[in-house]
Design a protein around this motif. Structure first.
Motif, mmCIF file in Angstrom:
data_model
loop_
_atom_site.group_PDB
_atom_site.id
_atom_site.type_symbol
_atom_site.label_atom_id
_atom_site.label_comp_id
_atom_site.label_asym_id
_atom_site.label_seq_id
_atom_site.Cartn_x
_atom_site.Cartn_y
_atom_site.Cartn_z
ATOM 1 N N VAL A 12 0.840 -1.194 0.000
ATOM 2 C CA VAL A 12 0.000 0.000 0.000
ATOM 3 C C VAL A 12 0.877 1.247 0.000
ATOM 4 O O VAL A 12 1.840 1.336 0.748
ATOM 5 N N ALA A 51 -5.486 -1.511 0.344
ATOM 6 C CA ALA A 51 -5.052 -2.910 0.347
ATOM 7 C C ALA A 51 -6.128 -3.775 -0.296
ATOM 8 O O ALA A 51 -7.310 -3.450 -0.253
ATOM 9 N N GLU A 77 -0.484 -4.394 3.115
ATOM 10 C CA GLU A 77 -0.011 -3.351 4.016
ATOM 11 C C GLU A 77 1.508 -3.236 3.924
ATOM 12 O O GLU A 77 2.201 -4.235 3.767
#
Length: 92
Positions: A12, A51, A77
């Protein structure tokens, strides 16, 4: 006609590059997690702020017909390892 699309593992917020190559295409259009008219071959820097699975699709056409390539990437993440889910090219 032939067409390929590739995407890397990513996290991300990270920038990443999509790369595609077509053979004997006159025009290409993107859909899914990216949109717009694209060159028949090239690369583009993109990033995801969310995400989850992101699907990138490119459709190209020319004298030989139409073809589609699709790539799916799992955006995770930051700090975790990504996973490249799948890609395939399918004549349409």
């Amino acid at each position: 006609m032939s067409l390929s699309l590739s995407v890397p593992d990513t996290a991300v917020g990270a920038d990443y590059e999509l790369t595609w190559t077509s053979n004997n295409a006159d025009s290409c259009d993107a859909s899914g997690a990216w949109t717009g008219t694209k060159a028949t071959s090239g690369s583009e820097q993109v990033s995801s702020s969310v995400a989850g699975n992101q699907t990138y699709i490119i459709d190209c056409s020319g004298a030989g017909g139409s073809i589609r390539a699709e790539a799916q990437i799992l955006v995770i993440e930051a700090g975790a390892k990504g996973q490249f889910d799948s890609w395939y090219g399918t004549p349409v």
